[in-house]
Design a protein around this motif. Structure first.
Motif, PDB file in Angstrom:
ATOM      1  N   MET A 146     -22.767   2.135  24.825  1.00 30.89           N
ATOM      2  CA  MET A 146     -23.010   3.578  24.689  1.00 30.89           C
ATOM      3  C   MET A 146     -22.306   4.126  23.443  1.00 30.89           C
ATOM      4  O   MET A 146     -22.901   4.820  22.633  1.00 30.89           O
ATOM      5  CB  MET A 146     -22.511   4.320  25.933  1.00 30.89           C
ATOM      6  N   GLN A 147     -21.027   3.838  23.326  1.00 31.64           N
ATOM      7  CA  GLN A 147     -20.284   4.312  22.158  1.00 31.64           C
ATOM      8  C   GLN A 147     -20.922   3.783  20.880  1.00 31.64           C
ATOM      9  O   GLN A 147     -21.056   4.501  19.885  1.00 31.64           O
ATOM     10  CB  GLN A 147     -18.816   3.844  22.219  1.00 31.64           C
ATOM     11  N   ARG A 198     -24.052   2.913  20.365  1.00 35.70           N
ATOM     12  CA  ARG A 198     -25.339   3.576  20.074  1.00 35.70           C
ATOM     13  C   ARG A 198     -25.119   5.004  19.585  1.00 35.70           C
ATOM     14  O   ARG A 198     -25.832   5.489  18.710  1.00 35.70           O
ATOM     15  CB  ARG A 198     -26.242   3.562  21.311  1.00 35.70           C
ATOM     16  N   VAL A 199     -24.120   5.699  20.139  1.00 34.27           N
ATOM     17  CA  VAL A 199     -23.791   7.038  19.636  1.00 34.27           C
ATOM     18  C   VAL A 199     -23.432   6.960  18.151  1.00 34.27           C
ATOM     19  O   VAL A 199     -23.893   7.770  17.334  1.00 34.27           O
ATOM     20  CB  VAL A 199     -22.621   7.659  20.441  1.00 34.27           C
ATOM     21  N   GLN A 200     -22.643   5.980  17.785  1.00 32.43           N
ATOM     22  CA  GLN A 200     -22.214   5.864  16.388  1.00 32.43           C
ATOM     23  C   GLN A 200     -23.382   5.518  15.469  1.00 32.43           C
ATOM     24  O   GLN A 200     -23.505   6.067  14.367  1.00 32.43           O
ATOM     25  CB  GLN A 200     -21.093   4.830  16.262  1.00 32.43           C
ATOM     26  N   ALA A 228     -26.471   6.233  15.985  1.00 31.91           N
ATOM     27  CA  ALA A 228     -27.308   7.437  15.907  1.00 31.91           C
ATOM     28  C   ALA A 228     -26.733   8.430  14.904  1.00 31.91           C
ATOM     29  O   ALA A 228     -27.459   9.054  14.126  1.00 31.91           O
ATOM     30  CB  ALA A 228     -27.433   8.079  17.287  1.00 31.91           C
ATOM     31  N   LEU A 235     -30.494   0.347  17.327  1.00 32.17           N
ATOM     32  CA  LEU A 235     -30.543   1.358  18.395  1.00 32.17           C
ATOM     33  C   LEU A 235     -31.300   0.825  19.608  1.00 32.17           C
ATOM     34  O   LEU A 235     -30.878   1.019  20.760  1.00 32.17           O
ATOM     35  CB  LEU A 235     -31.233   2.628  17.873  1.00 32.17           C
ATOM     36  N   PRO A 250     -26.919   8.037  23.159  1.00 28.40           N
ATOM     37  CA  PRO A 250     -27.065   9.460  23.437  1.00 28.40           C
ATOM     38  C   PRO A 250     -28.520   9.776  23.716  1.00 28.40           C
ATOM     39  O   PRO A 250     -29.418   9.316  22.994  1.00 28.40           O
ATOM     40  CB  PRO A 250     -26.597  10.116  22.139  1.00 28.40           C
ATOM     41  N   PHE A 309     -30.994  11.656  21.010  1.00 32.99           N
ATOM     42  CA  PHE A 309     -31.529  11.030  19.803  1.00 32.99           C
ATOM     43  C   PHE A 309     -32.995  10.701  20.090  1.00 32.99           C
ATOM     44  O   PHE A 309     -33.294  10.052  21.107  1.00 32.99           O
ATOM     45  CB  PHE A 309     -30.748   9.753  19.484  1.00 32.99           C
TER      46      PHE A 309
END
Lengths: 293, 293, 293, 293, 293, 293
Positions: free
Chosen positions: C151-152, C154-156, C158, C177, D205, D208
């Motif tokens: 999760m972290q 993919r947030v980064q 994005a 992603l 997230p 996105f």
């Protein structure tokens, strides 16, 4: 791309668990010169390599073997920890000398953090870190770094070899020692080949114009200590390995320059500059030095 | 003992301040291969040296020079920072392109922490650390580490040389480049002398009995990648630098062993072991697995 | 064992170099939640796994893919750095706004240390470290750690996606992603499967006898701040996810115990203990407190 | 604002000192998943929270409790160290087996640095560091990180519980275990609530645009190892937890791209590029490659 | 126990966002002498304090205030980052000078890792670490450490004050400066009180028997550099602050001892010891030195 | 420049080796307050000093002595390690209690990494790091840091003194204790002299205009804990050491401001902001929030 196979290059099982020795073995897994270091170092050198072909293939070829060595050591350490004791207090140590010894000698985080498991750390529990590796893009410098890494690694494995008499562990170590022998020879030979091919030469980097360095001090051994035997080595007279000069020896520096005066940065950095504060006479208050300017 | 003199070995003053370049120069002061590293490395090798005489004298002699290089770079950096600007916000950057450039390029801690002063860090602000140095007690390994350190250091100075056209800075760098040339040559020559004298040999450590390593895999290049050009190098055939074998080439591993079964540590480490919890049927509560034993 | 192939899982070439963006991309290579972290994390979890079969196969299967992602990002970063400028001083920045921008935004060590190459560091130049990974041997805890890591990550990715409009880079990021989407789903599903199979349950570790914890405070939300809305969440009333209790809400602690008295260690630790020093009356000298005993 | 009261949430006094156990307990105070980590993690998440109300109140409410847990453990450790012995040499250890055990098992810096006091370090003496915490601003990711932290923390407390039979210590641990049970449940429930309210969803997230990821590879399990049982899990077929796809299984990658050619940065980075140096024929000296351009 | 209130001790909102200044402010939050350091330092000193009453109360009283300062700075930094730009590539920087400036000056991890949020790091992105704090158990030493911390902290805040002209930020800094003034005064006064009460004295630790130190060299300034002005200070003649001696000045050491001979550890550590390897004459192989003994 | 002489300032040889004590001694060589710290700290302060003359001469004069202390301790530790045992497994520990004790108490890396040699680390094996030192350019702050360093250092040496009864070691420690006594006195006296000369004053930095700090809270002790005895100290009433105010005491904060509202950064940072995702009604897909704007 990397592909994984659930096999090992060599047998990696101890005759019996030994939680103390497991900690020693962490050094050659996750230490400054452990297998994680060489695997990552050769990988980054390959990714930063500016020439296609044999040198890059060499980096990839050995690098991938080293990732397998990471795995062999990890698997070995996990097995060495299999009987790690749970009791770990003063009372337990006082009651049972073996517990006491284990308690002092094993990595406590192997128990508490990993549940009798292997960890990416050295034998003192320092986490492996990226600053252990070297990948400058200059192959002669980097292959010398690699030769050093394999030498330091083999020295450490040799030392650890004598810290156990477990046949299974020694069998694996004898394999790793041999592979380190191979890789020492390979990096030394590859460094020679770079010079033979004229791709890189001494001094490194060889493509920096020598005219831009102070050639008059490029071959002087200036001895800043008082050990006179230093003048007896072949590094103090005779021709130099780069083939471009002759060593000379000086018994200390012949020239010196006075130290430049202290700096005086902007007063708003509030360093101590020896100048009086600017005081507003009416109010008696310190004023901003810069405002006064 | 070390004695200090308020003079420098060479002139270390810039033609003009340059806060951005000051940050670059921190790399060769406090980075992995900066002057602090070599000064401390040669010091610790001397203190760990097991032979009196020329090798130890060499370590002391160069080591003390390097402490002076630490000082020259520190003095130079402090002067480069002398005009570091105080304004460092978005508004200041928007108003003045030079401030904007400086703001992005200089080390912010040089301003905030050191008041426009030098710090024991690299060009990204990572503090220097003891794990950068190598001092194993094995001189052939350590002199190879030293040769590498001088090579990496000279590569970095050469790169930095092109990042400025300040005559004062370039003058100092041309001096440091020459000293790195000297020290590269010296460590390489000293490593050769160790072998010529039979004090140490390849593979390092040479005093570990070779019979204890798996000699059958000590000269095989086992290629774990698919780059075929790797077989073309002199590291894949011919005699080896240690003079004790012949390189051979394998297109991947020829043997493998199955991975050993997973470990089963004490259940009180509460790892997931696939076994059902022990439930007290009367109370429906999970019981301590060990108590049940 | 790991085998390397000189191919990539997906295209990893930028439309054009961008040294500033290269630095951003270092975060998802060598940062806390970068690809090195997940590759090493899944590897160590596999090596510490206590059950053969599907769970361990899952760890090996994804882990090896992640090592390939490390390589893709490394190759991409090296290409982004290909036109990194050499000039990096105040004068260069003042003369050329693009140089000024690059100078502030790129990783200076990528130039000085790696010669426009990739490094095992995050976007601020902090070296990757072993303490980023988690491998406890408890699979429900570890799979939750893995879900978090994906999760972290993919947030980064994005966030970084919007920091470039380079088609080549965005193409690679769109691939990463998607793989993060997959791995998030896989770890969440695998965590559920552990509970469905009764191999592990909440609270983790489920095989620790609940009778040994203070069950009376195991489901009380004791609010140590003054935010009253906290009582409105489903974490303050209703049944608990572990299926073993009901949430209750307390507006602060209901009980407290006095702080124990200060400790008084051996006086030879020379802490300040408020007791007078023992003075030899004849000589007026401070005496060793322990000797007096 | 934080207000301190000289009381503890729960009794934190050992039945008797135990310097060895004190070191074990440092892990859950200052380790990767110790109380300092969760206290700081929840604090930073609250300060970075973008929504007022219940989620932020939850973070503040638990966070402040955790600072109190830091204090309870610190007070407990100081008491466990109260009788730490002063004698700590080989002679002392040889003469007294209890001293020998303590000497090996306790944290030597607790004696030398803190005078039999508690320190902000883990059980191997590694200082606590800010990189242990996670606060991304994305609450679903961060609550998953929190659930993981509470799981890892409870696993470690459970392991440590069995390393002592001191009633006072076990009493405190039974309290901490219960609070970890509560907090595991709370973070899991809060993560569910985020999804129920549509504030955040899988994949994280969720805001996105999915159209920007390569959806064709978003639900494929590509097995890069040879463990076939991995296909048997529910993570290899069936619907995915995000409700947006179906898992599929591939026995390795189906596509690959060739590795891009090596990079060729500016020659003034002095990497090895396989090109001959530019030699001034008249003088035989290496010239600056860039000058030649 | 700590209790949290969703209020701040003082207003902590900027007039407008400034992502560059946010990075500067991280220094006084998460740097060596930032608020996290003092909060944790006073906490650990209180937990290690060996005397009940006013000194411990002082530590708790200031310590809890500092945790509130951590929060004020965190809240301020988050607001300063509120308009942090998303575009962060070379193209964006070239197109927009403000983006270029921000890009160089802000912490990239604030964007990528925290989503425009505050982090537990210093102004160069180095994570806060436990080794920044001091808590020895000796109150005179520790209060001196505290005075230093408040001095360094106030110097840094004063420097940062001039890096912004934002009224909101300056308002907060003017508050922090005043609190640092207070705390400097308090720790200096508390150190005096320890001496006045005879609880602790100079030299620290005062309860170590002076007879055990070499009193003949306890008040000699031995100058190891060649700066003659050092003799002019009151630290070179006159009575000493501890009231137990008179300063004297020496122009360098008057005595010296020869360096002891090099060590010769067990040969199985494979250091270079200058002794010939033991060769089995029949086989020509190197033998284990220890076996020969 | 530094010049080295192969002599020691004082005798540094143990009566007999003691590998356990060697590890303890590493603290005062390579720890936070070890000799490397003070040597480097005084060096960097001198290089950053903005006034020529006696203060800078003092820094150089003591700094160079400390480099010699680094050497004395290094030489001593190497000798203490001379008989470090090679056997270090569970079996060896079980068979021989002395081996067991040594094994638990010595630094394992001293054996494996350094071959029974000294290393630049503390007594837990943490590498020395640049962040241990302080050199702000403000001499009153820095001399206070120096006084603290000498106090902490002398406390540690005093503690270690009692951990051995080796005459050679105690002899060296008695010398170091005396030198620490001297240096404590010198830094305290030098700090006084700065104030007497008006070069620097309290509060530090004294040249920041006091009118810019919130003078109304500059002398208030605001007690954030509930320890009432804190009001009894001279830090709560009476005149302040800076001579510019009167201490007052408050039983907690008298004013507070509400916490500012949460921040709302650019939605493309994908934080959780409580706002619904923007869905394309035709396609049902999440859209880029920014594109919608």
């Amino acid at each position: 791309m990397f592909f994984h196979k659930q096999e090992l290059q060599y047998k990696a099982s101890p005759a019996k668990p030994d939680a103390i020795f497991a900690r020693r073995l962490q050094e050659v897994l996750g230490g400054q010169y452990g297998e994680i270091t060489v695997a990552m170092q050769y990988g980054f050198q390959a990714w930063n390599c500016h020439i296609p072909g044999k040198y890059r293939d060499l980096l990839y070829g050995i690098g991938a073997e080293e990732f397998g060595h990471v795995e062999m050591l990890a698997i070995m350490i996990a097995q060495l920890l299999e009987k790690a004791p749970v009791e770990q207090s003063e009372a337990a140590a006082a009651a049972d000398p073996v517990v006491g010894a284990v308690l002092g000698g094993m990595d406590v985080q192997a128990a508490i953090v990993a549940g009798a498991g292997v960890r990416p750390v050295d034998s003192n529990g320092n986490p492996w870190q990226g600053s252990y590796i070297t990948a400058s893009g200059n192959l002669l410098a980097d292959f010398t770094a690699n030769a050093n890494a394999e030498m330091q690694g083999r020295v450490q494995v040799a030392r650890i070899y004598n810290m156990t008499d477990d046949d299974g562990v020694r069998d694996l170590l004898s394999f790793l020692l041999a592979r380190d022998t191979m890789h020492q020879n390979q990096w030394i030979r590859a460094a020679q080949e770079l010079r033979e091919e004229g791709v890189e030469d001494l001094p490194v980097p060889s493509n920096f114009p020598l005219a831009r360095e102070r050639r008059d001090v490029a071959y002087e051994y200036i001895n800043f200590s008082d050990g006179v035997a230093a003048a007896e080595g072949s590094w103090a007279s005779g021709s130099t390995p780069d083939g471009k000069g002759e060593f000379t020896y000086l018994d200390g520096p012949e020239t010196a320059v006075p130290m430049p005066p202290p700096t005086t940065p902007d007063p708003r950095f509030y360093g101590t500059d020896g100048k009086p504060n600017i005081v507003d006479k009416a109010e008696g208050a310190i004023k901003d030095k810069l405002t006064e300017k």
